[in-house]
Scaffold this motif. Structure first.
Motif, PDB file in Angstrom:
ATOM      1  N   GLY A   7      -1.411  14.750  22.499  1.00 64.37           N
ATOM      2  CA  GLY A   7      -0.614  15.875  22.008  1.00 64.37           C
ATOM      3  C   GLY A   7      -0.251  15.759  20.543  1.00 64.37           C
ATOM      4  O   GLY A   7       0.259  16.702  19.956  1.00 64.37           O
ATOM      5  N   GLY A   8      -0.503  14.597  19.928  1.00 65.54           N
ATOM      6  CA  GLY A   8      -0.230  14.421  18.497  1.00 65.54           C
ATOM      7  C   GLY A   8      -1.262  15.193  17.687  1.00 65.54           C
ATOM      8  O   GLY A   8      -2.425  15.304  18.069  1.00 65.54           O
ATOM      9  N   CYS A   9      -0.853  15.745  16.571  1.00 64.78           N
ATOM     10  CA  CYS A   9      -1.750  16.618  15.801  1.00 64.78           C
ATOM     11  C   CYS A   9      -2.690  15.850  14.896  1.00 64.78           C
ATOM     12  O   CYS A   9      -3.711  16.380  14.457  1.00 64.78           O
ATOM     13  N   GLY A  10      -2.372  14.611  14.553  1.00 64.17           N
ATOM     14  CA  GLY A  10      -3.226  13.834  13.666  1.00 64.17           C
ATOM     15  C   GLY A  10      -3.231  14.343  12.237  1.00 64.17           C
ATOM     16  O   GLY A  10      -4.125  14.021  11.464  1.00 64.17           O
ATOM     17  N   SER A  11      -2.226  15.121  11.862  1.00 55.67           N
ATOM     18  CA  SER A  11      -2.225  15.733  10.530  1.00 55.67           C
ATOM     19  C   SER A  11      -2.121  14.726   9.397  1.00 55.67           C
ATOM     20  O   SER A  11      -2.504  15.024   8.272  1.00 55.67           O
ATOM     21  N   VAL A  12      -1.620  13.525   9.666  1.00 54.91           N
ATOM     22  CA  VAL A  12      -1.522  12.530   8.602  1.00 54.91           C
ATOM     23  C   VAL A  12      -2.911  12.109   8.127  1.00 54.91           C
ATOM     24  O   VAL A  12      -3.066  11.615   7.024  1.00 54.91           O
ATOM     25  N   GLN A  13      -3.939  12.357   8.921  1.00 49.29           N
ATOM     26  CA  GLN A  13      -5.299  11.994   8.534  1.00 49.29           C
ATOM     27  C   GLN A  13      -5.765  12.750   7.298  1.00 49.29           C
ATOM     28  O   GLN A  13      -6.661  12.306   6.601  1.00 49.29           O
ATOM     29  N   ILE A  14      -5.171  13.909   7.011  1.00 54.28           N
ATOM     30  CA  ILE A  14      -5.544  14.664   5.815  1.00 54.28           C
ATOM     31  C   ILE A  14      -5.267  13.850   4.557  1.00 54.28           C
ATOM     32  O   ILE A  14      -5.924  14.020   3.539  1.00 54.28           O
ATOM     33  N   SER A  15      -4.307  12.935   4.616  1.00 55.82           N
ATOM     34  CA  SER A  15      -3.983  12.112   3.447  1.00 55.82           C
ATOM     35  C   SER A  15      -5.051  11.066   3.171  1.00 55.82           C
ATOM     36  O   SER A  15      -5.064  10.458   2.113  1.00 55.82           O
ATOM     37  N   HIS A  16      -5.987  10.856   4.112  1.00 55.46           N
ATOM     38  CA  HIS A  16      -7.036   9.857   3.939  1.00 55.46           C
ATOM     39  C   HIS A  16      -8.329  10.450   3.392  1.00 55.46           C
ATOM     40  O   HIS A  16      -9.329   9.749   3.302  1.00 55.46           O
ATOM     41  N   VAL A  17      -8.345  11.715   3.007  1.00 51.58           N
ATOM     42  CA  VAL A  17      -9.550  12.375   2.539  1.00 51.58           C
ATOM     43  C   VAL A  17     -10.133  11.665   1.325  1.00 51.58           C
ATOM     44  O   VAL A  17     -11.341  11.475   1.221  1.00 51.58           O
ATOM     45  N   PHE A  18      -9.305  11.280   0.378  1.00 50.44           N
ATOM     46  CA  PHE A  18      -9.775  10.652  -0.848  1.00 50.44           C
ATOM     47  C   PHE A  18      -9.625   9.135  -0.815  1.00 50.44           C
ATOM     48  O   PHE A  18      -9.562   8.499  -1.853  1.00 50.44           O
ATOM     49  N   GLY A  19      -9.547   8.555   0.357  1.00 51.06           N
ATOM     50  CA  GLY A  19      -9.405   7.106   0.494  1.00 51.06           C
ATOM     51  C   GLY A  19      -8.106   6.770   1.200  1.00 51.06           C
ATOM     52  O   GLY A  19      -7.236   7.610   1.378  1.00 51.06           O
ATOM     53  N   MET A  20      -8.001   5.537   1.590  1.00 51.00           N
ATOM     54  CA  MET A  20      -6.799   5.097   2.293  1.00 51.00           C
ATOM     55  C   MET A  20      -5.613   5.080   1.329  1.00 51.00           C
ATOM     56  O   MET A  20      -5.762   4.686   0.171  1.00 51.00           O
ATOM     57  N   PRO A  21      -4.436   5.492   1.800  1.00 53.49           N
ATOM     58  CA  PRO A  21      -3.257   5.439   0.933  1.00 53.49           C
ATOM     59  C   PRO A  21      -2.894   3.992   0.625  1.00 53.49           C
ATOM     60  O   PRO A  21      -3.133   3.102   1.428  1.00 53.49           O
ATOM     61  N   ARG A  22      -2.335   3.787  -0.543  1.00 55.55           N
ATOM     62  CA  ARG A  22      -1.932   2.437  -0.943  1.00 55.55           C
ATOM     63  C   ARG A  22      -0.673   2.034  -0.195  1.00 55.55           C
ATOM     64  O   ARG A  22       0.259   2.808  -0.086  1.00 55.55           O
ATOM     65  N   ASP A  23      -0.660   0.808   0.291  1.00 49.92           N
ATOM     66  CA  ASP A  23       0.533   0.316   0.971  1.00 49.92           C
ATOM     67  C   ASP A  23       1.186  -0.816   0.190  1.00 49.92           C
ATOM     68  O   ASP A  23       2.065  -1.485   0.679  1.00 49.92           O
ATOM     69  N   GLU A  24       0.744  -1.007  -1.066  1.00 49.30           N
ATOM     70  CA  GLU A  24       1.318  -2.024  -1.936  1.00 49.30           C
ATOM     71  C   GLU A  24       1.652  -1.382  -3.279  1.00 49.30           C
ATOM     72  O   GLU A  24       0.813  -0.722  -3.884  1.00 49.30           O
ATOM     73  N   PHE A  25       2.902  -1.542  -3.721  1.00 49.02           N
ATOM     74  CA  PHE A  25       3.340  -0.963  -4.988  1.00 49.02           C
ATOM     75  C   PHE A  25       4.549  -1.724  -5.491  1.00 49.02           C
ATOM     76  O   PHE A  25       5.077  -2.590  -4.810  1.00 49.02           O
ATOM     77  N   SER A  26       5.000  -1.372  -6.704  1.00 50.57           N
ATOM     78  CA  SER A  26       6.155  -2.068  -7.268  1.00 50.57           C
ATOM     79  C   SER A  26       7.365  -1.149  -7.302  1.00 50.57           C
ATOM     80  O   SER A  26       7.242   0.064  -7.384  1.00 50.57           O
ATOM     81  N   ILE A  27       8.528  -1.780  -7.235  1.00 51.05           N
ATOM     82  CA  ILE A  27       9.800  -1.070  -7.268  1.00 51.05           C
ATOM     83  C   ILE A  27      10.785  -1.965  -8.016  1.00 51.05           C
ATOM     84  O   ILE A  27      10.715  -3.193  -7.878  1.00 51.05           O
ATOM     85  N   PRO A  28      11.686  -1.417  -8.822  1.00 51.04           N
ATOM     86  CA  PRO A  28      12.655  -2.263  -9.532  1.00 51.04           C
ATOM     87  C   PRO A  28      13.504  -3.083  -8.547  1.00 51.04           C
ATOM     88  O   PRO A  28      13.917  -2.583  -7.510  1.00 51.04           O
ATOM     89  N   ALA A  29      13.719  -4.339  -8.889  1.00 54.36           N
ATOM     90  CA  ALA A  29      14.505  -5.223  -8.023  1.00 54.36           C
ATOM     91  C   ALA A  29      15.351  -6.148  -8.885  1.00 54.36           C
ATOM     92  O   ALA A  29      14.981  -6.487 -10.000  1.00 54.36           O
ATOM     93  N   ASP A  30      16.486  -6.567  -8.339  1.00 52.28           N
ATOM     94  CA  ASP A  30      17.351  -7.496  -9.064  1.00 52.28           C
ATOM     95  C   ASP A  30      17.181  -8.918  -8.509  1.00 52.28           C
ATOM     96  O   ASP A  30      16.324  -9.165  -7.669  1.00 52.28           O
ATOM     97  N   ALA A  31      18.032  -9.824  -8.958  1.00 53.85           N
ATOM     98  CA  ALA A  31      17.880 -11.252  -8.651  1.00 53.85           C
ATOM     99  C   ALA A  31      18.161 -11.618  -7.196  1.00 53.85           C
ATOM    100  O   ALA A  31      17.818 -12.717  -6.770  1.00 53.85           O
TER     101      ALA A  31
END
Length: 155
Positions: A33-57
């Motif tokens: 019953g799931g629509c699988g709509s998130v698959q549209i985000s994979h058209v141009f390759g797999m989404p990145r699951d690694e990135f940077s974000i500001p962090a403190d000590a």
């Protein structure tokens, strides 16, 4: 909106994080019953699951963290980025067509559409430099243990 991640490394005040688990959609993609709509985000390759974000000590490599994005922030960013451009393109083209009249309506419409897109680009550039706008879209990083401890206190 929240996502769980693990800190891979910290460099120059930036934490490089890797998202944990499956991300995106409602989480029912693979269920019956799931629509699988998130698959549209994979058209141009797999989404990145690694990135940077500001962090403190207080963060270190290996920490399990939660990344929070304020409610409504992705929608606001999409509406300003894409909606404003689309709106100003259409308004500029319509206004240009009216100014051009019957003989030169198409050329003036094209010029008006380009002018509308240029104006949207300028507005988006100004917003990206606005501290208030950036703060309303910023992500917050917190250690996952603190989040579960806070939930236990609230229950």
């Amino acid at each position: 909106m929240e996502a769980r991640a693990r800190i891979l490394r910290i460099e120059n005040g930036q934490a490089w994080v890797k998202l944990s688990g499956k991300q995106g959609g409602c989480g029912r993609c693979d269920e019956p019953g799931g629509c699988g709509s998130v698959q549209i985000s994979h058209v141009f390759g797999m989404p990145r699951d690694e990135f940077s974000i500001p962090a403190d000590a207080r963060f270190a490599a290996g920490d399990a963290v939660v990344i929070r994005i304020p409610d409504g922030a992705p929608l606001r960013a999409a509406l300003v980025s894409y909606g404003l451009g689309t709106l100003l393109l259409l308004v500029g083209a319509a206004f240009g067509s009216l100014l051009g009249g019957v003989q030169h309506g198409d050329a003036w419409g094209l010029a008006g559409g380009v002018a509308g897109l240029a104006l949207a680009w300028v507005v988006n550039r100004m917003l990206s430099r606005s501290r208030n706008w950036r703060n309303s879209l910023s992500m917050e990083l917190s250690v996952e243990e603190n989040c579960s401890r806070r939930l236990r206190v609230l229950q």
